[in-house]
Motif scaffolding. Structure first.
Motif, PDB file in Angstrom:
ATOM      1  N   ARG A  52     -25.322 -23.153  41.738  1.00  0.00           N
ATOM      2  CA  ARG A  52     -26.343 -24.176  41.493  1.00  0.00           C
ATOM      3  C   ARG A  52     -26.238 -25.257  42.558  1.00  0.00           C
ATOM      4  O   ARG A  52     -26.612 -26.382  42.321  1.00  0.00           O
ATOM      5  N   ASN A  53     -25.693 -24.897  43.723  1.00  0.00           N
ATOM      6  CA  ASN A  53     -25.407 -25.944  44.690  1.00  0.00           C
ATOM      7  C   ASN A  53     -26.623 -26.453  45.459  1.00  0.00           C
ATOM      8  O   ASN A  53     -26.509 -27.388  46.239  1.00  0.00           O
ATOM      9  N   CYS A  54     -27.794 -25.817  45.297  1.00  0.00           N
ATOM     10  CA  CYS A  54     -29.006 -26.401  45.853  1.00  0.00           C
ATOM     11  C   CYS A  54     -30.208 -25.934  45.023  1.00  0.00           C
ATOM     12  O   CYS A  54     -30.077 -25.047  44.183  1.00  0.00           O
ATOM     13  N   THR A  55     -31.356 -26.501  45.288  1.00  0.00           N
ATOM     14  CA  THR A  55     -32.510 -26.168  44.442  1.00  0.00           C
ATOM     15  C   THR A  55     -33.347 -24.995  44.970  1.00  0.00           C
ATOM     16  O   THR A  55     -34.423 -24.725  44.454  1.00  0.00           O
ATOM     17  N   MET A  56     -32.844 -24.294  45.968  1.00  0.00           N
ATOM     18  CA  MET A  56     -33.461 -22.992  46.257  1.00  0.00           C
ATOM     19  C   MET A  56     -33.040 -22.012  45.160  1.00  0.00           C
ATOM     20  O   MET A  56     -33.681 -21.010  44.924  1.00  0.00           O
ATOM     21  N   GLY A  57     -31.893 -22.344  44.537  1.00  0.00           N
ATOM     22  CA  GLY A  57     -31.400 -21.549  43.409  1.00  0.00           C
ATOM     23  C   GLY A  57     -31.862 -22.182  42.132  1.00  0.00           C
ATOM     24  O   GLY A  57     -32.844 -22.915  42.151  1.00  0.00           O
ATOM     25  N   GLY A  71     -27.557 -14.971  47.639  1.00  0.00           N
ATOM     26  CA  GLY A  71     -28.361 -16.097  47.197  1.00  0.00           C
ATOM     27  C   GLY A  71     -29.497 -16.335  48.177  1.00  0.00           C
ATOM     28  O   GLY A  71     -29.531 -15.739  49.250  1.00  0.00           O
ATOM     29  N   VAL A  72     -30.391 -17.239  47.811  1.00  0.00           N
ATOM     30  CA  VAL A  72     -31.547 -17.498  48.668  1.00  0.00           C
ATOM     31  C   VAL A  72     -31.114 -17.909  50.082  1.00  0.00           C
ATOM     32  O   VAL A  72     -31.712 -17.516  51.084  1.00  0.00           O
ATOM     33  N   CYS A  73     -30.012 -18.660  50.166  1.00  0.00           N
ATOM     34  CA  CYS A  73     -29.518 -19.101  51.477  1.00  0.00           C
ATOM     35  C   CYS A  73     -28.772 -17.997  52.213  1.00  0.00           C
ATOM     36  O   CYS A  73     -28.458 -18.139  53.393  1.00  0.00           O
ATOM     37  N   ALA A  82     -15.682 -18.264  45.885  1.00  0.00           N
ATOM     38  CA  ALA A  82     -14.689 -19.132  46.535  1.00  0.00           C
ATOM     39  C   ALA A  82     -15.120 -20.595  46.461  1.00  0.00           C
ATOM     40  O   ALA A  82     -14.301 -21.487  46.223  1.00  0.00           O
ATOM     41  N   ARG A  83     -16.416 -20.838  46.650  1.00  0.00           N
ATOM     42  CA  ARG A  83     -16.906 -22.216  46.561  1.00  0.00           C
ATOM     43  C   ARG A  83     -16.698 -22.770  45.154  1.00  0.00           C
ATOM     44  O   ARG A  83     -16.258 -23.906  44.986  1.00  0.00           O
ATOM     45  N   ASN A  84     -17.037 -21.962  44.148  1.00  0.00           N
ATOM     46  CA  ASN A  84     -16.876 -22.434  42.771  1.00  0.00           C
ATOM     47  C   ASN A  84     -15.414 -22.702  42.436  1.00  0.00           C
ATOM     48  O   ASN A  84     -15.079 -23.677  41.759  1.00  0.00           O
TER      49      ASN A  84
HETATM   50 FE1  SF4 Z   1     -26.307 -21.633  45.977  1.00  0.00          FE
HETATM   51 FE2  SF4 Z   1     -27.371 -20.752  48.291  1.00  0.00          FE
HETATM   52 FE3  SF4 Z   1     -28.580 -20.282  45.946  1.00  0.00          FE
HETATM   53 FE4  SF4 Z   1     -28.545 -22.738  46.954  1.00  0.00          FE
HETATM   54  S1  SF4 Z   1     -29.541 -20.948  47.817  1.00  0.00           S
HETATM   55  S2  SF4 Z   1     -28.147 -22.169  44.827  1.00  0.00           S
HETATM   56  S3  SF4 Z   1     -26.488 -22.788  47.867  1.00  0.00           S
HETATM   57  S4  SF4 Z   1     -26.567 -19.508  46.624  1.00  0.00           S
END
Ligand code: SF4
Ligand code: XCC
Length: 625
Positions: A52-57, A71-73, A82-84
């Motif tokens: 949930r680290n950005c709103t593309m998700g 993910g979208v990015c 690893a980030r979580n």
């Molecule tokens: Fe996480 Fe990337 Fe999805 Fe954003 S786009 S919520 S950073 S995986």
């Protein structure tokens, strides 16, 4: 399954069962009911593969290798897990260390005469100063305290690439050199936490190994920094724990007295509440409302702090907080920070109990807020105690206090262990070499309603002491074992012959209570001293760590600094990392090559004991003992 059978599945503690059936009868919802409503838990969350680290998700990855794989990015499961994980370490480190910062500021204010916190333990003051390289000759205690506080605060603010004053002063040489060569010496505590928040935001660090290395660095800032300085400075302010008798479990509540439970983590306020409650003025007031006196009891780590320093009774661990209110006998539950269930004010509504929040950082809708500050600590503590006393008259008739409590002997600071051993570690080392004691294990951490309450703590502990392994504990694990009677001299009988002999000779229980969760730093210091005395690294020692019922992010930080300090660490609850093979491999295999410690996951405490015993035997063999 009948209602009673079901309750038997939830906990091994008799008082807890008793209170759970009352909760059921009265239709009061507890954490176990809420867990049921959450089940089945989201599989993506459990595996750590939602972001949930950005709103593309928000984004989630297919755990079976199908789509979506990214993910979208473009972040993969490895990156996301690893980030979580890193963010959990950051949060845990922040919690322990912010507590540490508060203690450092209190020490400073006390020394400057701005807050009523005199130095209780002058010997510890001098020994900490000496360790930190502070000249003590010809200086007043206050001057020394100020310098110590400043060294501590510098560990939150240094902007160069040097490392923490406390880590430098306390970490064993071999470890220090290893961390230096790996580039994981923390610069300053706040900075490592911020570093994680920065690098885990969208589009920064995507390499799982790099993220785990930063997690290690941050966890070291917790264990050998924030937590360690919290422990040391609290000892200076409130006294270094020495063996003392106490009682544990809900049965410590007293029907005839005004019951005040102090719950949370910081002793800065609760020490003052104990003082205020003992004052003649408050005792008199309590008698005026028809009570026989005032009974201050602890809960969770605030409870541990008071238990190990003064033998103040502890009413329970994490999963017992709601049940304490359901006794109907608690006039006030005074909370500070951490591990305080947001459900408390709701439950308190069914009773006369006042939930009193005290921290700027932790407000609870439905609670009475009496904000604490160090400068006016004495007045505020009195106000809180008075509020509890005045509430005594509102107590309803239907009080139910389980009549079980267990005696325990607690307060095994490193200093206390050394003095029990006659001043040096030699006797312990001899016992380890001769095999009377095979090794030592730190069992720490929380309760978690996903695990039968106290079961994993108690079973693992029993298995280990039976096999001549000395157990040291902190946190809710220690309270669990206190409630099971394992922190008593009677428990010596449950130990294997070798450990039994040593415990009898020293007159100590086979399970030593070292304090609260920040006091896991005492375990590090003890391990460091053992390693130096033997001329080896911590990772060579026949020792291990375990968190059988953990739930908090703080436990992730603790587990990580244990591993980073060279300790094999067994988790009894699966961490949310299984969605990444790469992260699992780093945590459970590759870490050992880097730092000499690694994680294992085993939910069955008996099997966990087997893993640990095997590990200890291997380490003994390598040491040639
Ligand atoms: Fe996480 Fe990337 Fe999805 Fe954003 S786009 S919520 S950073 S995986
Ligand atoms: Fe909280 Fe410290 Fe866990 Fe208990 S053990 S549930 S963190 S109180 Ni720390």
């Amino acid at each position: 399954m009948s209602a009673n059978d079901k309750i038997n599945e939830l906990t091994i503690s008799q008082p807890t069962k008793e209170m759970l059936s009352i909760a059921k009868e009265k239709g009061i919802e507890t954490t176990w009911d809420r867990l049921e409503k959450q089940e089945p838990h989201c599989g993506f969350g459990q595996l750590g593969i939602c972001c949930r680290n950005c709103t593309m998700g928000p984004c989630r990855i297919d755990p079976f290798g199908g789509e979506p794989r990214k993910g979208v990015c473009g972040a993969t499961a490895d990156t996301i897990v690893a980030r979580n994980f890193a963010r959990m370490v950051a949060a845990g480190t922040a919690a322990h260390s912010d507590h540490g910062r508060g203690v450092a500021l209190t020490l400073l204010e006390g020394a400057e005469g701005k807050a009523p916190y005199p130095i209780k333990d002058k010997e510890k003051l001098k020994s900490v100063a000496t360790k930190l390289g502070i000249e003590i000759e010809g200086k007043s205690d206050e001057e020394i305290a100020k310098e110590i506080a400043k060294k501590a605060l510098e560990d939150f603010s240094r902007q160069n690439e040097d490392t923490l004053n406390f880590l430098k002063a306390y970490a064993p040489k071999k470890r220090f050199e290893l961390w230096k060569s790996l580039g994981v010496l923390p610069r300053n505590i706040d900075r490592e936490v911020v570093d994680i928040m920065h690098r885990t935001s969208i589009g920064v660090d995507n390499d799982p190994l790099s993220l785990i290395v930063q997690s290690i660095k941050t966890s070291l800032a917790d264990g050998w920094g924030g937590s360690l300085l919290a422990t040391e400075l609290q000892d200076i302010l409130f006294g270094t724990p020495q063996p003392v008798k106490g009682f544990a479990d809900l049965g410590v509540l007293d029907e005839k007295k005004v019951n005040i439970i102090v719950h949370g983590h910081e002793p800065i306020l609760s020490e003052k509440i104990v003082e205020a409650a003992e004052s003649e003025e408050m005792q008199k007031l309590a008698k005026e409302v028809g009570a026989e006196g005032i009974n201050v009891c602890g809960m969770c780590c605030t409870g541990n702090e008071l238990l190990v320093r003064h033998g103040v009774p502890v009413a329970g661990n994490f999963l017992q907080q709601e049940l304490a209110i359901i006794t109907g006998a608690v006039e006030a539950m005074v909370v500070d920070v951490q591990c305080i269930m947001p459900s408390l004010p709701d439950i308190a509504k069914c009773y006369h109990t006042k939930i009193i929040s005290t921290s700027k950082q932790a407000k609870f809708p439905g609670a009475v807020h009496i904000e604490f500050n160090e400068e006016n600590a004495d007045e505020i503590a009195k106000e809180i105690v008075k509020t509890a006393i005045e509430n005594f008259k509102n107590r309803k008739k239907s009080v139910h206090i389980p009549n079980e409590k267990k005696e325990c002997i607690v307060g095994f600071s490193v200093e206390a262990i050394l003095s029990a051993l006659g001043g040096s570690l030699d006797a312990l080392i001899d016992a380890i070499k001769s095999g009377k004691i095979k090794g030592a294990v730190g069992i720490v951490g929380c309760n978690n309603p996903k695990v039968k309450h106290n079961y994993a703590h108690v079973e693992l502990t029993k298995e280990l002491i039976k096999n001549d392994i000395l157990v040291v504990q902190t946190g809710c694990a220690a309270i669990a074992c206190a409630e099971a009677g394992l922190l008593s001299l009677d428990a010596i009988e449950l130990a294997g012959d070798g450990l039994k002999e040593v415990c009898k000779a020293l007159n100590v229980p086979p399970v030593l209570h070292l304090g609260s969760c920040v006091d896991c730093s005492r375990i590090l210091v003890l391990l460091g001293a053992l390693a130096e005395a033997l001329g080896v690294d911590i990772s060579d020692l026949p020792v291990a760590g375990a968190a059988p019922e953990w739930m908090s992010e703080k436990a992730v930080a603790i587990g990580t600094y244990f591993v980073a300090s060279g300790v094999f660490t067994v988790l009894g609850v699966v961490p949310p990392i299984l969605g990444s093979k790469e992260v699992v491999k780093i945590a459970t295999q590759d870490a050992e090559k880097l730092v000499g410690g690694k994680f294992a996951v085993e939910t069955d405490p008996v099997k966990a004991a087997k893993l640990i015993i095997k590990h200890i035997e291997e380490k003994r063999e390598k040491l040639g003992i």
